[in-house]
Write an enzyme that holds these catalytic residues in place. Structure first.
Site, mmCIF file in Angstrom:
data_model
loop_
_atom_site.group_PDB
_atom_site.id
_atom_site.type_symbol
_atom_site.label_atom_id
_atom_site.label_comp_id
_atom_site.label_asym_id
_atom_site.label_seq_id
_atom_site.Cartn_x
_atom_site.Cartn_y
_atom_site.Cartn_z
ATOM 1 N N LYS A 211 -0.775 3.383 11.993
ATOM 2 C CA LYS A 211 -0.860 2.413 13.091
ATOM 3 C C LYS A 211 0.467 2.145 13.775
ATOM 4 C CE LYS A 211 -4.562 -0.749 11.766
ATOM 5 N NZ LYS A 211 -4.655 -2.029 11.039
ATOM 6 N N GLY A 361 5.248 4.013 1.372
ATOM 7 C CA GLY A 361 4.458 4.378 0.195
ATOM 8 C C GLY A 361 3.820 5.751 0.301
HETATM 9 P P1 ADP Z 1 3.586 4.877 4.855
HETATM 10 O O1 ADP Z 1 2.773 4.330 3.731
HETATM 11 O O2 ADP Z 1 4.471 5.994 4.431
HETATM 12 O O3 ADP Z 1 4.320 3.809 5.619
HETATM 13 P P2 ADP Z 1 1.288 4.856 6.632
HETATM 14 O O4 ADP Z 1 0.538 4.021 5.664
HETATM 15 O O5 ADP Z 1 1.714 4.233 7.906
HETATM 16 O O6 ADP Z 1 2.557 5.543 5.915
HETATM 17 O O7 ADP Z 1 0.412 6.118 7.063
HETATM 18 C C1 ADP Z 1 -0.147 7.011 6.159
HETATM 19 C C2 ADP Z 1 -1.554 7.331 6.521
HETATM 20 O O8 ADP Z 1 -1.655 7.783 7.866
HETATM 21 C C3 ADP Z 1 -2.118 8.444 5.666
HETATM 22 O O9 ADP Z 1 -3.211 7.941 4.922
HETATM 23 C C4 ADP Z 1 -2.569 9.511 6.661
HETATM 24 O O10 ADP Z 1 -3.788 10.133 6.311
HETATM 25 C C5 ADP Z 1 -2.710 8.722 7.927
HETATM 26 N N1 ADP Z 1 -2.633 9.577 9.106
HETATM 27 C C6 ADP Z 1 -1.603 10.333 9.520
HETATM 28 N N2 ADP Z 1 -1.931 11.038 10.620
HETATM 29 C C7 ADP Z 1 -3.207 10.721 10.917
HETATM 30 C C8 ADP Z 1 -4.150 11.129 11.955
HETATM 31 N N3 ADP Z 1 -3.787 12.000 12.891
HETATM 32 N N4 ADP Z 1 -5.394 10.587 11.906
HETATM 33 C C9 ADP Z 1 -5.732 9.696 10.957
HETATM 34 N N5 ADP Z 1 -4.912 9.290 9.967
HETATM 35 C C10 ADP Z 1 -3.672 9.788 9.947
HETATM 36 MG MG MG Z 2 0.871 3.364 3.667
#
Ligand code: ADP
Ligand code: MG
Length: 404
Positions: A211, A361
């Site tokens: 997001k 994470g």
């Molecule tokens: P972090 O935990 O490292 O901060 P986020 O929680 O913001 O990362 O994002 C990780 C999630 O984003 C993963 O579950 C991944 O599947 C999802 N994601 C990445 N690219 C896409 C996409 N194009 N469509 C849907 N989900 C996505």
């Molecule tokens: Mg996350």
């Protein structure tokens, strides 16, 4: 900021806030990394003749639920599951467990604790006042020890009783407070990403994940500090749509379109967006997968950055002296859409002599899963905490209270 090694702890009782919030399933520890990361601080104190009291939270306990549901959550997140493993990690020291979080029993266990011994206290979230930073609870916990060490980096963005109220109360009583080695390492590495030195430029940030709304503050902060921001993941499609491209059925946050457009324009070419994407006809149960260019056709959804984008991003990374990365480039949990994230890992692995940090994470889990963990200068143990560190220019409540 005082470090654990600066404390005179011989014969003293030291309360250490650790982050033992390990992934548990049916009482079995899935990954003990968080426990292992806390060992240098614990051993330092034990070697210097302290008696060590460990406090941590484990999982979530919501007090808005029914009494039965609360009991269920407590049972699931009982810290007793961790004691045997902690004893294995500290074979030379006696490890015991206090099943209560406060009151006479806790006082008794602490009283019995001798130098060189470790007491693990029940899950701090067994107390409703923990997340409320309740002052009576904080004072009781502060009263059981002679000094406090903060080594729970993963919880340092939360001003709870065990992370904030306790050190605050101990300082008021004139007791020494310090940070542990894990927090020291995290602060040092993440501060370098927000207080940018000339020799660390070009500085490239890679942002992805789900997001835009989760990451607005991170984007704003990094925009002020970085030379380039490479955007991937689902959030790229909100930017693409804001710029007038078609995005098919890709996830878009309609309420963030104005922000994305403004942000992109103000960056004056410093934000890079995918020029191609791996798309499918639907998220689950898709039957067709292909690579498309700038526009995504109707009925298709962006799942990963495309090969051309990966190449452009890799060349930006190759020119950089410092990289901060948060957020996977695609739905990396499915191998079909892990390629973009792996290509970025490879570009970082090939980068020599640069300072590279990854936080978040899912991001940290992804690089570990693909075998690139050791290619980074630093992989943060904190998900939310590492992001808030970047957002708040190196400040977190649980660390500032020790500093101030
Ligand atoms: P972090 O935990 O490292 O901060 P986020 O929680 O913001 O990362 O994002 C990780 C999630 O984003 C993963 O579950 C991944 O599947 C999802 N994601 C990445 N690219 C896409 C996409 N194009 N469509 C849907 N989900 C996505
Ligand atoms: Mg996350």
């Amino acid at each position: 900021m005082k470090l654990v090694s600066d404390l005179d702890v011989k014969g003293k009782k030291v309360l250490v806030r650790v982050d033992f919030n390990v992934p548990l399933k049916d009482g079995v520890i899935r990954d003990d990394n968080r426990m292992v990361q806390a060992l240098p601080t614990i051993k330092e104190l034990l070697d210097k003749g302290a008696a060590v009291i460990l406090m941590s939270h484990l999982g979530k306990i919501s007090y808005k639920k029914t009494p039965e549901e609360i009991e269920e959550a407590k049972k699931k997140n009982n810290m007793v599951f961790l004691v045997n493993h902690l004893q294995e990690l500290l074979p030379k020291n006696d490890v015991s467990f206090c099943p209560d979080t406060r009151g006479e029993k806790l006082a008794y266990f602490v009283d019995m604790l001798k130098p060189g011994e470790v007491l693990l206290v029940q899950n701090t979230r067994y107390e409703k006042g923990e997340e409320k930073n309740d002052s009576v609870l904080s004072q009781e916990w502060a009263s059981i020890a002679d000094a406090f060490v903060m080594d729970a980096f993963g919880s340092a963005h939360r001003a709870h009783a065990s992370t904030y109220g306790v050190p605050e109360a101990m300082k008021a009583e004139g007791k020494p407070v310090a940070v542990g080695f894990l927090v020291e390492k995290e602060v040092e590495n993440l501060t370098r990403c927000v207080e940018v030195k000339p020799e660390d430029r070009p500085y490239v940030a890679i942002l992805g994940g789900f997001k835009v709304s989760d990451k607005i503050k991170v984007i704003d902060s990094l925009l002020k500090k970085c030379d380039k921001i490479l955007i991937g993941g689902a959030m790229a499609y909100t930017f693409k749509k804001a710029l007038g491209y078609t995005v098919g059925t890709s996830p878009v946050e309609s309420d963030q379109l104005d922000y994305a457009k403004k942000c992109f324009e103000e960056a004056k070419g410093r934000i890079l967006l995918p020029v191609d994407s791996v798309v499918t006809n639907g998220f689950e149960g898709w039957t067709e997968k292909k690579v498309v260019g700038q526009d995504i056709p109707e009925g298709y959804e962006g799942m990963d950055i495309g090969p051309e984008t990966a190449k452009i991003y890799a060349s930006e990374i190759a020119k950089s002296k410092m990289v901060f990365w948060n957020g996977p480039m695609g739905v990396f949990e499915q191998s079909d859409f892990a390629v973009g994230t792996i290509e970025i890992c490879k570009a970082i692995a090939e980068l020599k002599g640069a300072f590279t940090v990854i936080g978040g994470g899912d991001s940290a889990a992804a690089v570990a899963q693909f075998g690139y963990k050791d290619e980074f200068s630093h992989v943060s143990t904190g998900g939310g905490a590492s992001l808030e560190m970047i957002e708040n220019d190196g400040h977190l409540p649980g660390i500032d209270i020790i500093r101030g």
